[in-house]
Design a protein around this motif. Sequence first.
Motif, short mmCIF file in Angstrom:
data_model
loop_
_atom_site.label_atom_id
_atom_site.label_comp_id
_atom_site.label_asym_id
_atom_site.label_seq_id
_atom_site.Cartn_x
_atom_site.Cartn_y
_atom_site.Cartn_z
N VAL A 1 0.85 -1.19 0.00
CA VAL A 1 0.00 0.00 0.00
C VAL A 1 0.89 1.25 0.00
N GLN A 2 1.93 1.23 0.84
CA GLN A 2 2.84 2.37 0.88
C GLN A 2 3.57 2.53 -0.45
N ASP A 3 3.94 1.43 -1.08
CA ASP A 3 4.59 1.49 -2.40
C ASP A 3 3.68 2.16 -3.42
N GLN A 4 2.40 1.84 -3.35
CA GLN A 4 1.44 2.43 -4.28
C GLN A 4 1.30 3.93 -4.01
N ILE A 5 1.25 4.31 -2.75
CA ILE A 5 1.17 5.73 -2.39
C ILE A 5 2.41 6.47 -2.89
N ASP A 6 3.59 5.89 -2.65
CA ASP A 6 4.84 6.50 -3.10
C ASP A 6 4.88 6.66 -4.61
N ALA A 7 4.41 5.65 -5.33
CA ALA A 7 4.39 5.71 -6.80
C ALA A 7 3.43 6.80 -7.28
N SER A 8 2.29 6.94 -6.61
CA SER A 8 1.33 7.99 -6.98
C SER A 8 1.93 9.38 -6.77
N ILE A 9 2.65 9.54 -5.67
CA ILE A 9 3.29 10.83 -5.40
C ILE A 9 4.37 11.12 -6.42
N GLU A 10 5.18 10.12 -6.74
CA GLU A 10 6.22 10.29 -7.76
C GLU A 10 5.61 10.71 -9.10
N ASP A 11 4.52 10.06 -9.49
CA ASP A 11 3.86 10.40 -10.75
C ASP A 11 3.35 11.84 -10.74
N ALA A 12 2.78 12.26 -9.62
CA ALA A 12 2.26 13.63 -9.51
C ALA A 12 3.39 14.65 -9.59
N VAL A 13 4.51 14.36 -8.96
CA VAL A 13 5.66 15.26 -9.01
C VAL A 13 6.21 15.34 -10.44
N LYS A 14 6.33 14.20 -11.11
CA LYS A 14 6.81 14.20 -12.50
C LYS A 14 5.88 15.01 -13.40
N GLN A 15 4.58 14.83 -13.20
CA GLN A 15 3.61 15.57 -14.01
C GLN A 15 3.73 17.07 -13.76
N ALA A 16 3.86 17.47 -12.50
CA ALA A 16 3.99 18.89 -12.17
C ALA A 16 5.26 19.47 -12.78
N ARG A 17 6.36 18.73 -12.68
CA ARG A 17 7.62 19.22 -13.25
C ARG A 17 7.55 19.33 -14.77
N SER A 18 6.81 18.43 -15.41
CA SER A 18 6.71 18.46 -16.87
C SER A 18 5.94 19.69 -17.35
N ARG A 19 5.11 20.27 -16.48
CA ARG A 19 4.34 21.46 -16.86
C ARG A 19 5.10 22.76 -16.63
N LEU A 20 6.27 22.68 -15.96
CA LEU A 20 7.05 23.89 -15.72
C LEU A 20 7.61 24.40 -17.05
N PRO A 21 7.55 25.71 -17.25
CA PRO A 21 8.07 26.26 -18.49
C PRO A 21 9.59 26.12 -18.57
N GLU A 22 10.11 25.99 -19.79
CA GLU A 22 11.55 25.88 -20.01
C GLU A 22 11.93 26.75 -21.18
N GLY A 23 13.21 27.07 -21.28
CA GLY A 23 13.73 27.79 -22.43
C GLY A 23 13.55 29.29 -22.33
N GLN A 24 13.50 29.91 -23.49
CA GLN A 24 13.40 31.37 -23.60
C GLN A 24 11.97 31.82 -23.30
N SER A 25 11.84 32.87 -22.48
CA SER A 25 10.53 33.44 -22.19
C SER A 25 9.99 34.17 -23.41
N LEU A 26 8.69 34.14 -23.57
CA LEU A 26 8.06 34.90 -24.64
C LEU A 26 7.85 36.35 -24.19
N THR A 27 7.83 37.26 -25.13
CA THR A 27 7.58 38.67 -24.79
C THR A 27 6.09 38.97 -24.77
#
Length: 88
Positions: A11-37
């Motif tokens: 159960v704890q493994d499943q909780i940890d995996a869910s948290i890892e997935d949520a963190v990966k998803q949040a990080r993937s939405r962070l902007p990268e590269g050159q900012s737009l004007t």
Amino acid sequence: MASGWAHDGAVQDQIDASIEDAVKQARSRLPEGQSLTHCEECGVAIPAERQKIIPGVRLCVKCQQLLDEEEINYSPINRRGSKDSQLR
């Protein structure tokens, strides 16, 4: 906690995996590269301070707020924690 044929800690493994997935998803939405004007949604100029603070910013504050509100209103996860709420 034992749950049928699952190993101890499953159960704890499943909780940890869910948290890892949520963190990966949040990080993937962070902007990268050159900012737009200018905002890619409405075309309004993005202030220089916002461009400095958030590298890779693509939206103005107003459009970002609208996007954030849409994401808050939609959640595929049942956060009530009650099995009864899953049956409704």
